[in-house]
Design an enzyme around this catalytic site. Structure first.
Site, PDB file in Angstrom:
ATOM      1  N   TRP A   1      40.282  20.511 148.878  1.00  0.00           N
ATOM      2  CA  TRP A   1      38.738  19.610 148.445  1.00  0.00           C
ATOM      3  C   TRP A   1      37.996  21.342 149.799  1.00  0.00           C
ATOM      4  O   TRP A   1      38.314  21.091 150.746  1.00  0.00           O
ATOM      5  CB  TRP A   1      38.939  18.631 148.878  1.00  0.00           C
ATOM      6  CG  TRP A   1      36.921  18.013 148.278  1.00  0.00           C
ATOM      7  CD1 TRP A   1      36.770  17.822 147.148  1.00  0.00           C
ATOM      8  CD2 TRP A   1      36.102  18.067 149.558  1.00  0.00           C
ATOM      9  NE1 TRP A   1      35.034  18.130 147.469  1.00  0.00           N
ATOM     10  CE2 TRP A   1      35.162  17.693 148.962  1.00  0.00           C
ATOM     11  CE3 TRP A   1      35.767  18.449 151.333  1.00  0.00           C
ATOM     12  CZ2 TRP A   1      33.582  17.613 149.914  1.00  0.00           C
ATOM     13  CZ3 TRP A   1      34.949  17.830 151.915  1.00  0.00           C
ATOM     14  CH2 TRP A   1      34.140  17.748 151.384  1.00  0.00           C
TER      15      TRP A   1
ATOM     16  N   GLU B   1      40.756  18.977 144.012  1.00  0.00           N
ATOM     17  CA  GLU B   1      40.389  17.632 144.425  1.00  0.00           C
ATOM     18  C   GLU B   1      38.429  18.225 144.068  1.00  0.00           C
ATOM     19  O   GLU B   1      38.271  18.728 144.629  1.00  0.00           O
ATOM     20  CB  GLU B   1      40.150  17.229 145.724  1.00  0.00           C
ATOM     21  CG  GLU B   1      38.893  16.095 145.739  1.00  0.00           C
ATOM     22  CD  GLU B   1      39.091  14.947 147.071  1.00  0.00           C
ATOM     23  OE1 GLU B   1      38.068  13.353 147.112  1.00  0.00           O
ATOM     24  OE2 GLU B   1      40.014  15.395 148.142  1.00  0.00           O
TER      25      GLU B   1
ATOM     26  N   LYS C   1      34.315  16.736 142.884  1.00  0.00           N
ATOM     27  CA  LYS C   1      33.201  16.534 143.530  1.00  0.00           C
ATOM     28  C   LYS C   1      31.735  16.683 142.739  1.00  0.00           C
ATOM     29  O   LYS C   1      31.721  17.747 141.654  1.00  0.00           O
ATOM     30  CB  LYS C   1      32.493  16.422 145.040  1.00  0.00           C
ATOM     31  CG  LYS C   1      32.139  15.397 145.409  1.00  0.00           C
ATOM     32  CD  LYS C   1      31.977  15.785 146.565  1.00  0.00           C
ATOM     33  CE  LYS C   1      31.173  14.541 148.180  1.00  0.00           C
ATOM     34  NZ  LYS C   1      31.147  14.604 149.346  1.00  0.00           N
TER      35      LYS C   1
ATOM     36  N   ASP D   1      38.707  11.306 142.930  1.00  0.00           N
ATOM     37  CA  ASP D   1      38.684  10.176 143.915  1.00  0.00           C
ATOM     38  C   ASP D   1      37.260  10.117 143.391  1.00  0.00           C
ATOM     39  O   ASP D   1      36.632  10.162 142.817  1.00  0.00           O
ATOM     40  CB  ASP D   1      38.180  10.827 145.889  1.00  0.00           C
ATOM     41  CG  ASP D   1      37.181  10.524 146.466  1.00  0.00           C
ATOM     42  OD1 ASP D   1      36.455   9.921 146.476  1.00  0.00           O
ATOM     43  OD2 ASP D   1      37.775  10.524 147.820  1.00  0.00           O
TER      44      ASP D   1
ATOM     45  N   HIS E   1      33.863  11.054 143.778  1.00  0.00           N
ATOM     46  CA  HIS E   1      33.093  11.835 143.775  1.00  0.00           C
ATOM     47  C   HIS E   1      33.112  12.024 141.949  1.00  0.00           C
ATOM     48  O   HIS E   1      32.874  12.829 141.067  1.00  0.00           O
ATOM     49  CB  HIS E   1      34.611  12.807 144.001  1.00  0.00           C
ATOM     50  CG  HIS E   1      34.855  12.931 145.134  1.00  0.00           C
ATOM     51  ND1 HIS E   1      35.649  13.831 146.190  1.00  0.00           N
ATOM     52  CD2 HIS E   1      34.202  12.465 146.675  1.00  0.00           C
ATOM     53  CE1 HIS E   1      35.406  14.130 147.366  1.00  0.00           C
ATOM     54  NE2 HIS E   1      34.755  12.850 147.552  1.00  0.00           N
TER      55      HIS E   1
ATOM     56  N   HIS F   1      42.357   9.476 145.710  1.00  0.00           N
ATOM     57  CA  HIS F   1      41.607   9.417 147.364  1.00  0.00           C
ATOM     58  C   HIS F   1      40.771   7.609 146.394  1.00  0.00           C
ATOM     59  O   HIS F   1      40.060   7.533 145.987  1.00  0.00           O
ATOM     60  CB  HIS F   1      41.076  10.149 147.502  1.00  0.00           C
ATOM     61  CG  HIS F   1      41.310  11.022 148.468  1.00  0.00           C
ATOM     62  ND1 HIS F   1      41.145  12.107 148.822  1.00  0.00           N
ATOM     63  CD2 HIS F   1      42.838  10.783 148.541  1.00  0.00           C
ATOM     64  CE1 HIS F   1      42.280  12.981 149.739  1.00  0.00           C
ATOM     65  NE2 HIS F   1      43.107  12.402 149.746  1.00  0.00           N
TER      66      HIS F   1
ATOM     67  N   ASP G   1      29.043   8.987 147.379  1.00  0.00           N
ATOM     68  CA  ASP G   1      30.073   9.238 148.053  1.00  0.00           C
ATOM     69  C   ASP G   1      29.435   8.467 149.631  1.00  0.00           C
ATOM     70  O   ASP G   1      29.686   9.730 149.731  1.00  0.00           O
ATOM     71  CB  ASP G   1      30.241  10.319 147.852  1.00  0.00           C
ATOM     72  CG  ASP G   1      31.682  10.830 148.599  1.00  0.00           C
ATOM     73  OD1 ASP G   1      32.497   9.441 148.348  1.00  0.00           O
ATOM     74  OD2 ASP G   1      31.973  12.004 148.965  1.00  0.00           O
TER      75      ASP G   1
ATOM     76  N   ASP H   1      31.965   6.441 150.668  1.00  0.00           N
ATOM     77  CA  ASP H   1      33.293   6.438 151.714  1.00  0.00           C
ATOM     78  C   ASP H   1      32.937   4.994 152.733  1.00  0.00           C
ATOM     79  O   ASP H   1      33.447   4.848 153.366  1.00  0.00           O
ATOM     80  CB  ASP H   1      33.695   7.153 152.567  1.00  0.00           C
ATOM     81  CG  ASP H   1      33.623   9.023 152.501  1.00  0.00           C
ATOM     82  OD1 ASP H   1      34.910   8.348 151.202  1.00  0.00           O
ATOM     83  OD2 ASP H   1      32.885   9.541 152.124  1.00  0.00           O
TER      84      ASP H   1
ATOM     85  N   ASP I   1      40.620   6.568 151.412  1.00  0.00           N
ATOM     86  CA  ASP I   1      39.667   7.465 151.804  1.00  0.00           C
ATOM     87  C   ASP I   1      38.649   7.707 151.660  1.00  0.00           C
ATOM     88  O   ASP I   1      37.897   6.797 151.175  1.00  0.00           O
ATOM     89  CB  ASP I   1      39.531   9.096 151.087  1.00  0.00           C
ATOM     90  CG  ASP I   1      38.362   9.785 151.510  1.00  0.00           C
ATOM     91  OD1 ASP I   1      38.229   9.792 152.855  1.00  0.00           O
ATOM     92  OD2 ASP I   1      37.824  11.421 150.604  1.00  0.00           O
TER      93      ASP I   1
END
Length: 420
Positions: free
Chosen positions: A184, A225, A227, A259, A262, A286, A294, A296, A327
């Protein structure tokens, strides 16, 4: 009612719906979830002292972040003592350990720089997953790495990726467990680009050069990956969803990694899993918690986490085909608690999914009986899931959520606060 009697009561109730709680717990105990090292030190790593760059941002200044690899390993061990289930360790390349060795740049990383991590994983019976680190480095030029128009920059990062493939195979050889190696980058542009195709052509070529490094695809599972956007690259992301999905589909031995932070806020990864499993032997996830973007946030036992777990369980052979990793990174709260809450939330979601009568729900859908389908889906929400979860914790020898806060507070007082 005593805990054991509560579980026995829950077992009987679930049996009325055709659900075997014993079988559910035994299956859950064998599902590996990859625990990410970067929650413990706010994604700083050990190979640079500069700020986070390349679309990575951690907020908060709660005391006690790990400063060395020994502190980080101690913190991970504390988390392992608090959570049930089978685990893998997820590393970024920036966590190379140069203890007593000459420091080298990321394009010259070698197996020896990760031997202590291998020893740590073996000690705890874990496999290792791996990520090249394409951020927080002076050679992220104008926000670009593998898609940079500067060949020297691209070549540096290509060599980094190749080094990581060699290291990933080393992890698999040493632990006996395949390594998921995820590519990524945060490459992109802040404003509307004048050329969208060129960066993607360079990105495609760069990843192709990385995966040309000889490796055993049964040991190294290379992922790409995507995004949707990032801070500083709001208008264009080189590795978009379409790019990474098509790259994985057209390159043997490469699998897509989703993810769930993303994508656009209205897109649900839970809705995408079944489509990808129709076309790929394996996929990777993820699991995070996006709040408007995003961000997290720490994973919790919310609707989307439950839906992701249900799709993994009910899709044909999904449990053996989906590689699950965490993640997230929250520096505003105790980092041990963040890890533990996030890991347990995924474990809870998987158990919840395993305690769902998927075949009956599928039958009602195919019969067009949407009235009873909705009623059953709602009925499942109030079954005594918590009693089965408590039994699972006890069998795994880890504390209940009602008591683990005391242990986290003890560790904070005796260990974390002394780092200040």
């Amino acid at each position: 009612m005593e805990k054991k009697n509560r579980y026995e009561s829950a077992e009987k109730i679930y049996k009325e719906f055709g659900i075997d709680t014993e079988k559910a717990m035994s299956i859950l105990a064998e599902i590996p979830v990859s625990l990410h090292c970067w929650q413990g030190d706010d994604v700083k790593g050990f190979d640079q002292d500069g700020p986070l760059t390349g679309g990575i941002q951690t907020t908060g200044n709660y005391p006690g972040a790990a400063r060395t690899y020994t502190e980080l390993m101690n913190d991970i061990e504390e988390v392992i003592s608090l959570v049930p289930g089978k685990k893998k360790l997820n590393l970024h390349a920036s966590y190379a350990i140069f203890d007593g060795m000459e420091r080298v740049d990321r394009d010259r990383l070698e197996k020896v720089h990760f031997k202590k991590w291998v020893d740590f994983a073996k000690k705890h019976g874990m496999g290792i997953d791996f990520n090249p680190t394409f951020f927080s480095h002076e050679k992220v030029k104008d926000g670009l790495t593998l898609s940079s128009p500067d060949k020297d920059i691209r070549d540096f990062w290509i060599e980094h990726g190749k080094a990581c493939i060699r290291i990933a195979e080393y992890f698999a050889d040493e632990t006996g467990i395949p390594c998921v190696m995820n590519i990524w980058t945060g490459d992109g542009y802040k404003d509307i680009p004048g050329d969208r195709l060129g960066p993607r052509e360079r990105y495609k070529d760069s990843i192709e050069q990385i995966i040309s490094e000889p490796h055993d695809t049964t040991k190294v599972k290379v992922c790409v990956e995507s995004k949707v956007f990032g801070i500083g690259v709001e208008s264009y992301t080189t590795g978009s969803g379409e790019f990474t999905l098509l790259f994985a589909a057209t390159h043997e031995g490469v699998i897509p990694l989703m993810d769930n932070g993303h994508y656009h806020p209205t897109e649900m990864v839970s809705d995408k899993i079944s489509s990808l499993l129709l076309y790929f032997d394996e996929i990777a996830l993820h699991i995070t918690r996006p709040v408007r973007w995003d961000s997290d946030h720490v994973v919790i036992f919310d609707d989307e986490t439950r839906e992701i777990a249900k799709e993994i369980v009910r899709c044909r052979n999904g449990l053996g085909r989906v590689n699950i990793a965490l993640d997230f990174f929250d520096a505003s709260i105790n980092r041990i608690s963040a890890w533990a809450v996030g890991f347990n939330s995924v474990e809870k979601a998987l158990l919840y999914a395993l305690l769902t009568p998927h075949e009956e729900i599928k039958r009602l859908q195919e019969a067009g009986d949407f009235t009873r389908l909705l009623m059953m889906q709602e009925e499942m929400k109030t079954l005594p899931f918590g009693d089965v979860w408590e039994e699972y914790l006890e069998r795994n020898g880890v504390p209940s959520g009602r008591t683990w806060a005391e242990e986290i507070e003890r560790y904070e007082k005796e260990v974390l606060m002394k780092r200040v």
